[in-house]
Design a protein around this motif. Sequence first.
Motif, PDB file in Angstrom:
ATOM      1  N   GLY A  77       0.756  -1.900   0.083  1.00 34.93           N
ATOM      2  CA  GLY A  77       0.079  -0.387  -0.189  1.00 34.93           C
ATOM      3  C   GLY A  77       0.507   1.127  -0.346  1.00 34.93           C
ATOM      4  N   LEU A  78       2.037   1.467   1.254  1.00 32.92           N
ATOM      5  CA  LEU A  78       3.106   2.386   1.024  1.00 32.92           C
ATOM      6  C   LEU A  78       3.701   3.199  -0.315  1.00 32.92           C
ATOM      7  N   GLY A  79       3.788   1.384  -1.075  1.00 28.04           N
ATOM      8  CA  GLY A  79       4.711   1.273  -2.335  1.00 28.04           C
ATOM      9  C   GLY A  79       3.597   1.959  -3.450  1.00 28.04           C
ATOM     10  N   PHE A  80       2.737   1.991  -3.262  1.00 24.20           N
ATOM     11  CA  PHE A  80       1.521   2.256  -4.622  1.00 24.20           C
ATOM     12  C   PHE A  80       1.151   3.778  -4.497  1.00 24.20           C
ATOM     13  N   ILE A  81       0.680   3.989  -2.857  1.00 19.98           N
ATOM     14  CA  ILE A  81       0.444   5.718  -2.904  1.00 19.98           C
ATOM     15  C   ILE A  81       2.233   6.355  -3.198  1.00 19.98           C
ATOM     16  N   LEU A  82       3.516   5.903  -2.632  1.00 22.64           N
ATOM     17  CA  LEU A  82       4.590   6.914  -2.867  1.00 22.64           C
ATOM     18  C   LEU A  82       3.947   6.831  -4.744  1.00 22.64           C
ATOM     19  N   ILE A  83       4.679   5.596  -5.463  1.00 21.70           N
ATOM     20  CA  ILE A  83       4.328   5.750  -6.667  1.00 21.70           C
ATOM     21  C   ILE A  83       3.379   7.085  -7.594  1.00 21.70           C
ATOM     22  N   LEU A  84       2.059   6.658  -7.001  1.00 20.49           N
ATOM     23  CA  LEU A  84       1.131   7.261  -7.491  1.00 20.49           C
ATOM     24  C   LEU A  84       0.897   8.910  -7.493  1.00 20.49           C
ATOM     25  N   VAL A  85       1.705   8.616  -6.099  1.00 17.10           N
ATOM     26  CA  VAL A  85       1.698  10.397  -5.426  1.00 17.10           C
ATOM     27  C   VAL A  85       2.891  11.550  -6.724  1.00 17.10           C
ATOM     28  N   GLY A  86       4.023  10.432  -6.611  1.00 17.84           N
ATOM     29  CA  GLY A  86       4.892  10.965  -7.341  1.00 17.84           C
ATOM     30  C   GLY A  86       4.935  10.881  -8.755  1.00 17.84           C
ATOM     31  N   TYR A  87       4.123  10.262  -9.293  1.00 20.56           N
ATOM     32  CA  TYR A  87       3.675   9.952 -10.966  1.00 20.56           C
ATOM     33  C   TYR A  87       2.220  11.668 -11.466  1.00 20.56           C
ATOM     34  N   ILE A  88       0.911  11.625 -10.306  1.00 23.77           N
ATOM     35  CA  ILE A  88       0.361  13.043 -10.150  1.00 23.77           C
ATOM     36  C   ILE A  88       1.509  13.648 -10.499  1.00 23.77           C
ATOM     37  N   TRP A  89       2.471  14.397  -9.676  1.00 23.74           N
ATOM     38  CA  TRP A  89       3.001  15.116  -9.179  1.00 23.74           C
ATOM     39  C   TRP A  89       4.006  15.365 -10.239  1.00 23.74           C
ATOM     40  N   GLY A  90       5.200  14.478 -10.384  1.00 23.93           N
ATOM     41  CA  GLY A  90       5.576  14.442 -12.333  1.00 23.93           C
ATOM     42  C   GLY A  90       4.483  15.046 -13.163  1.00 23.93           C
ATOM     43  N   LEU A  91       4.106  14.476 -13.326  1.00 25.71           N
ATOM     44  CA  LEU A  91       2.466  14.851 -14.695  1.00 25.71           C
ATOM     45  C   LEU A  91       2.217  16.418 -14.775  1.00 25.71           C
ATOM     46  N   SER A  92       1.713  16.564 -13.162  1.00 23.87           N
ATOM     47  CA  SER A  92       1.419  17.923 -13.697  1.00 23.87           C
ATOM     48  C   SER A  92       2.766  18.929 -13.616  1.00 23.87           C
ATOM     49  N   GLN A  93       4.193  18.311 -13.656  1.00 26.78           N
ATOM     50  CA  GLN A  93       5.332  19.526 -13.671  1.00 26.78           C
ATOM     51  C   GLN A  93       5.660  19.602 -15.118  1.00 26.78           C
ATOM     52  N   ALA A  94       4.945  17.763 -15.861  1.00 33.43           N
ATOM     53  CA  ALA A  94       5.470  17.891 -16.998  1.00 33.43           C
ATOM     54  C   ALA A  94       4.081  18.895 -18.119  1.00 33.43           C
ATOM     55  N   ILE A  95       3.043  19.350 -17.366  1.00 33.22           N
ATOM     56  CA  ILE A  95       2.189  19.846 -18.095  1.00 33.22           C
ATOM     57  C   ILE A  95       2.304  21.644 -18.080  1.00 33.22           C
ATOM     58  N   GLU A  96       3.048  21.622 -16.963  1.00 32.63           N
ATOM     59  CA  GLU A  96       3.430  23.184 -15.988  1.00 32.63           C
ATOM     60  C   GLU A  96       4.517  23.508 -17.342  1.00 32.63           C
ATOM     61  N   GLN A  97       5.523  22.294 -17.556  1.00 34.39           N
ATOM     62  CA  GLN A  97       6.617  22.812 -18.544  1.00 34.39           C
ATOM     63  C   GLN A  97       6.106  23.040 -20.013  1.00 34.39           C
TER      64      GLN A  97
END
Length: 201
Positions: A12-32
Amino acid sequence: MSIIAIVFFFGGLGFILILVGYIWGLSQAIEQETLWGLVYFFVPFASWVFHIKNWSNKKVRQPFLLQLAGFLMYFLLGIIIAFLPVIGILGTDGSVPNVDRGSNEPSPSSFSSDFHTYSSLSQEPYPTSAAPVTHPNSARVAAQNSDFKQSMKLGYTYYGQGDYQTALINFNRALQIRPGEAYAVKAVYNTKSAIVQSSVK
């Protein structure tokens, strides 16, 4: 901590970290750049390219490290599951040992099968001829083997008669002669379980 709790915690912890990191990275990519956001979302492993290309940017680097931490949780979970048989939580075939916490009385059928298996395995090929003993410890080893077999046979006999205390004495004596011997260890465990069960009744 139970096996299920370990799996849920690390998984569960691994899934949450990966999901949060992916969404965070996606927002950074869209922002750029919007194009980077689309590629990040639809193209496999494009997110890695994005993070590596912009590694000097701390805001872009952090989501990637968060995802790596999530994958690390799954890696640790795999190691823990792989070592469970070694520490005895799981059987060597990956199954949970069949130990009934509520009833400690061993199955008579399985215990008797152990006896028959032990009896067939314990028929060691000793020489029948009157050849002279060349090894100085041969006589002592032969005597120990004889004492071990006798103690085990007496233990099984008394166990079958329901005299668990006397059976335990003989099994312990056999275990002293051959420390760690599998049949003796299991016989001691089964007999102790039978004593506990009989005292409860």
